[in-house]
Enzyme design. Structure first.
Site, PDB file in Angstrom:
ATOM      1  CG  ASN A 155      -0.347  -0.046   2.503  1.00  0.00           C
ATOM      2  OD1 ASN A 155       0.677  -0.677   2.689  1.00  0.00           O
ATOM      3  ND2 ASN A 155      -0.925   0.654   3.460  1.00  0.00           N
ATOM      4  CD  GLU A 253       4.287  -1.483  13.492  1.00  0.00           C
ATOM      5  OE1 GLU A 253       3.087  -1.249  13.737  1.00  0.00           O
ATOM      6  OE2 GLU A 253       5.206  -1.076  14.226  1.00  0.00           O
ATOM      7  CB  CYS A 287      -2.464   0.026   8.234  1.00  0.00           C
ATOM      8  SG  CYS A 287      -1.149   1.205   8.570  1.00  0.00           S
ATOM      9  CD  GLU A 468       8.815  -1.240  12.924  1.00  0.00           C
ATOM     10  OE1 GLU A 468       8.667  -0.494  11.953  1.00  0.00           O
ATOM     11  OE2 GLU A 468       9.002  -2.465  12.832  1.00  0.00           O
TER      12      GLU A 468
HETATM   13  P1  NAD Z   1       0.172  -9.370   3.253  1.00  0.00           P
HETATM   14  O1  NAD Z   1       0.230  -9.844   4.644  1.00  0.00           O
HETATM   15  O2  NAD Z   1      -0.569 -10.177   2.262  1.00  0.00           O
HETATM   16  O3  NAD Z   1       1.640  -9.200   2.660  1.00  0.00           O
HETATM   17  C1  NAD Z   1       2.611  -8.380   3.259  1.00  0.00           C
HETATM   18  C2  NAD Z   1       3.983  -8.876   2.854  1.00  0.00           C
HETATM   19  O4  NAD Z   1       4.169 -10.176   3.395  1.00  0.00           O
HETATM   20  C3  NAD Z   1       4.191  -9.023   1.361  1.00  0.00           C
HETATM   21  O5  NAD Z   1       5.522  -8.689   1.039  1.00  0.00           O
HETATM   22  C4  NAD Z   1       3.949 -10.500   1.127  1.00  0.00           C
HETATM   23  O6  NAD Z   1       4.586 -11.008  -0.012  1.00  0.00           O
HETATM   24  C5  NAD Z   1       4.549 -11.091   2.391  1.00  0.00           C
HETATM   25  N1  NAD Z   1       4.052 -12.411   2.762  1.00  0.00           N
HETATM   26  C6  NAD Z   1       2.852 -12.968   2.469  1.00  0.00           C
HETATM   27  N2  NAD Z   1       2.792 -14.230   2.972  1.00  0.00           N
HETATM   28  C7  NAD Z   1       3.972 -14.449   3.607  1.00  0.00           C
HETATM   29  C8  NAD Z   1       4.502 -15.543   4.339  1.00  0.00           C
HETATM   30  N3  NAD Z   1       3.823 -16.675   4.505  1.00  0.00           N
HETATM   31  N4  NAD Z   1       5.746 -15.425   4.872  1.00  0.00           N
HETATM   32  C9  NAD Z   1       6.445 -14.289   4.718  1.00  0.00           C
HETATM   33  N5  NAD Z   1       6.000 -13.230   4.035  1.00  0.00           N
HETATM   34  C10 NAD Z   1       4.766 -13.297   3.486  1.00  0.00           C
HETATM   35  O7  NAD Z   1      -0.383  -7.895   3.324  1.00  0.00           O
HETATM   36  P2  NAD Z   1      -0.692  -6.931   2.090  1.00  0.00           P
HETATM   37  O8  NAD Z   1      -1.976  -7.385   1.475  1.00  0.00           O
HETATM   38  O9  NAD Z   1       0.511  -6.782   1.245  1.00  0.00           O
HETATM   39  O10 NAD Z   1      -0.909  -5.533   2.841  1.00  0.00           O
HETATM   40  C11 NAD Z   1      -2.103  -5.127   3.387  1.00  0.00           C
HETATM   41  C12 NAD Z   1      -2.126  -5.356   4.879  1.00  0.00           C
HETATM   42  O11 NAD Z   1      -1.039  -4.679   5.500  1.00  0.00           O
HETATM   43  C13 NAD Z   1      -3.377  -4.786   5.547  1.00  0.00           C
HETATM   44  O12 NAD Z   1      -3.838  -5.693   6.501  1.00  0.00           O
HETATM   45  C14 NAD Z   1      -2.867  -3.519   6.218  1.00  0.00           C
HETATM   46  O13 NAD Z   1      -3.616  -3.078   7.323  1.00  0.00           O
HETATM   47  C15 NAD Z   1      -1.503  -3.941   6.626  1.00  0.00           C
HETATM   48  N6  NAD Z   1      -0.660  -2.772   6.875  1.00  0.00           N
HETATM   49  C16 NAD Z   1      -0.312  -2.475   8.164  1.00  0.00           C
HETATM   50  C17 NAD Z   1       0.463  -1.348   8.429  1.00  0.00           C
HETATM   51  C18 NAD Z   1       0.864  -0.981   9.834  1.00  0.00           C
HETATM   52  O14 NAD Z   1       1.794  -0.191   9.977  1.00  0.00           O
HETATM   53  N7  NAD Z   1       0.229  -1.497  10.868  1.00  0.00           N
HETATM   54  C19 NAD Z   1       0.887  -0.534   7.371  1.00  0.00           C
HETATM   55  C20 NAD Z   1       0.502  -0.874   6.083  1.00  0.00           C
HETATM   56  C21 NAD Z   1      -0.261  -1.997   5.837  1.00  0.00           C
END
Ligand code: NAD
Length: 487
Positions: A155, A253, A287, A468
């Site tokens: 995102n 996060e 998020c 963080e």
């Molecule tokens: P996601 O969990 O699908 O993927 C995030 C990252 O993790 C990607 O690089 C993905 O390739 C990797 N990943 C996926 N499966 C994995 C595994 N089994 N092992 C290791 N890595 C793996 O999330 P997304 O769809 O890319 O992002 C959206 C989510 O992120 C939403 O839930 C959003 O709220 C959250 N988010 C949180 C914050 C925060 O600071 N709290 C900030 C931005 C986004």
């Protein structure tokens, strides 16, 4: 498959060199629906090479002084800033976000992440106590942990990746980073600047690919003692399981279901435009975005009327058009998922006041196959509804009425998440009381998304583990030792 010359083809960045991969995955331009880029489909082998390079670079990098590392981080910040427009264009094309948002938020923040940690690393102090009766002095010292595994979402691609890389390397760690497979381009562009900035080979390695293959290989690697992850709560659960056998240090996060609480003494002239942004900025794909708006009954109707009127003014379309307020969602699948929540709400008897299924979306010719939807406001939704409980992560927000302070605190806390909340009131006593009782890592009163990077960032409950920020990142990315000297 043979790679067409017209497509951008990325390569992994390992030990200071770009390295091709044996297989690739397609990456789409969300605003046109076309494949425009191929991303390495890395796995164990590539992660192994990257970890090896990071391990080899650790002794030299970790022995540099904070000042030397700080100078290199500042140089990297300057180089990214010099290319800000190219980075912003690439981020907008890759993610679907508006060029305006990429120019004003994503890339400046990526630059600032490096500048901020370049500065903060120079000012940390450690603890010391004297134990006169024992003739002892105790003090703490901090050292980098080793190879840090950094995994980021789609995102805010470069913004969130650099929020991890900057503190990790400022503290003297070396890193293997894995950006989202859907938004890899700006990380690859950054790699091209590392050598010029003076980052020694192997200090920053970037491996591209899916979570299931590349991400998991990194999480399971025995020589990566620390994982900083931003993404969904579901993926975090998997990461916790996979890293448990190695007892890794984790910073997580995660998702949110953020409330905005609007009391009847709020200044609506400030509150309405800010709640528009907090609900729909970056297509609602932040998020920290608001997705549950609680409005005190006395102003509910007035608020709703004005809020819907504002939403109808927002222009959705080609992200590279600077007059556009909202670009495309990240993928076809994600668009379908977000739309499905609107349908579920309707099926439960809620009212869609504007946006999806209510207003028509007119798109420019070149964007007909893009993943767009209008800002959507839903009213009369039950608190138990999946639209009020689950993270939608798109341009959909639910507006409901409340009567008392006590009631709204309970309802705002009645979800599994606890990332960010917004409170609107001109009563200073009330904002303090409510902020104290909300289960939320961040509470903004009468504003949204105002951040001081010195202070902790992170979520409660299913929104994360750890924080963080200047001090918190320093603590996470270093190992502390207590030393006792007896004279
Ligand atoms: P996601 O969990 O699908 O993927 C995030 C990252 O993790 C990607 O690089 C993905 O390739 C990797 N990943 C996926 N499966 C994995 C595994 N089994 N092992 C290791 N890595 C793996 O999330 P997304 O769809 O890319 O992002 C959206 C989510 O992120 C939403 O839930 C959003 O709220 C959250 N988010 C949180 C914050 C925060 O600071 N709290 C900030 C931005 C986004």
């Amino acid at each position: 498959m043979a790679h067409s010359k017209a497509l951008l083809v990325l390569e992994n960045f390992i030990a200071g060199k770009f390295v091709p991969c044996s297989s690739y995955i397609d990456s789409y331009n969300p605003s046109t629906g076309d494949v425009y880029c191929r991303v390495p489909d890395s796995g164990k082998e590539e992660v192994e090479a990257a970890v090896k390079a990071a391990k080899a670079a650790f002794p030299i990098w970790s022995s540099k002084s904070p000042l030397e590392r700080s100078q290199i981080l500042n140089k990297l910040a300057d180089l990214i800033e010099h290319d800000l427009e190219a980075f912003a264009q690439a981020e907008s094309k890759d993610q679907g976000k508006t060029i305006t948002f990429a120019r004003a938020v994503d890339i400046p923040r990526a630059v600032y992440n490096f500048r901020f940690f370049a500065s903060s690393i120079l000012h940390h102090t450690t603890e010391c106590t004297e134990m006169a009766t024992m003739g002892c002095v105790h003090y703490t010292s901090r050292a980098p942990v080793g190879v840090a595994g950094l995994i980021s979402p789609w995102n805010l691609p470069l913004y969130l990746l650099t929020w991890k890389i900057a503190p990790a390397i400022a503290c003297g760690n070396t890193v293997v980073a894995k950006p989202s497979e859907m938004t890899s381009v700006t990380a690859w562009m950054m790699c091209k600047l590392l050598e010029k900035a003076g980052v020694p080979h192997g200090v920053v390695n970037v491996v591209f690919g899916t979570g299931a293959k590349a991400g998991e290989a990194l999480v399971c690697h025995p020589d990566v003692p620390l994982i900083s992850f931003t993404g969904s709560t579901l993926t975090a659960q998997r990461i916790m399981e996979k890293s448990a056998p190695h007892c890794k240090r984790l910073s997580l996060e995660l998702g949110g279901k953020n409330p905005a609480i609007i009391f009847d003494d709020a200044d609506l002239s400030q509150c309405i435009p800010t709640t528009m942004r907090s609900s729909f900025a970056n297509q609602g794909e932040i998020c920290l975005c608001t997705s549950r708006v609680f409005v005190q009954r006395g102003i509910y109707r007035d608020f709703l009327k004005r809020f819907v009127a504002e939403a109808k003014k927002w222009k959705v379309g080609n992200p590279s058009d600077p007059t556009v307020d909202m670009g495309a969602l990240i993928s076809k699948e994600h668009l379908e998922k977000v739309r499905s929540y609107v349908k579920k709400a309707q099926a439960e008897g809620a009212r869609v006041l504007c946006g999806e299924g209510t207003d028509s979306l007119v798109l420019p010719t070149g964007n007909q196959k893009g993943y767009f939807m209008l800002p959507t406001i839903i009213a009369e939704v039950k608190d138990e509804s999946c639209c009020m409980q689950e993270e939608i992560f798109g341009p959909v927000t639910c507006v409901v009425a409340f009567d008392t302070e006590e009631e709204v605190i309970e309802r705002a806390n009645s979800v599994k998440y606890g990332l960010a909340a917004t409170v609107w009131s001109s009563n200073v006593g009330r904002v303090h009381r409510v902020a104290q009782r909300l289960q939320s890592g961040l509470v903004w009163t009468n504003c949204w998304l105002v951040r001081d990077l010195n202070l902790p960032f992170g979520g409660m409950k299913a929104s994360g583990i750890g924080r963080e920020g200047a001090k918190d990142s320093y603590e996470f990315f270093t190992e502390v030792k207590t030393i006792t000297i007896k004279h």
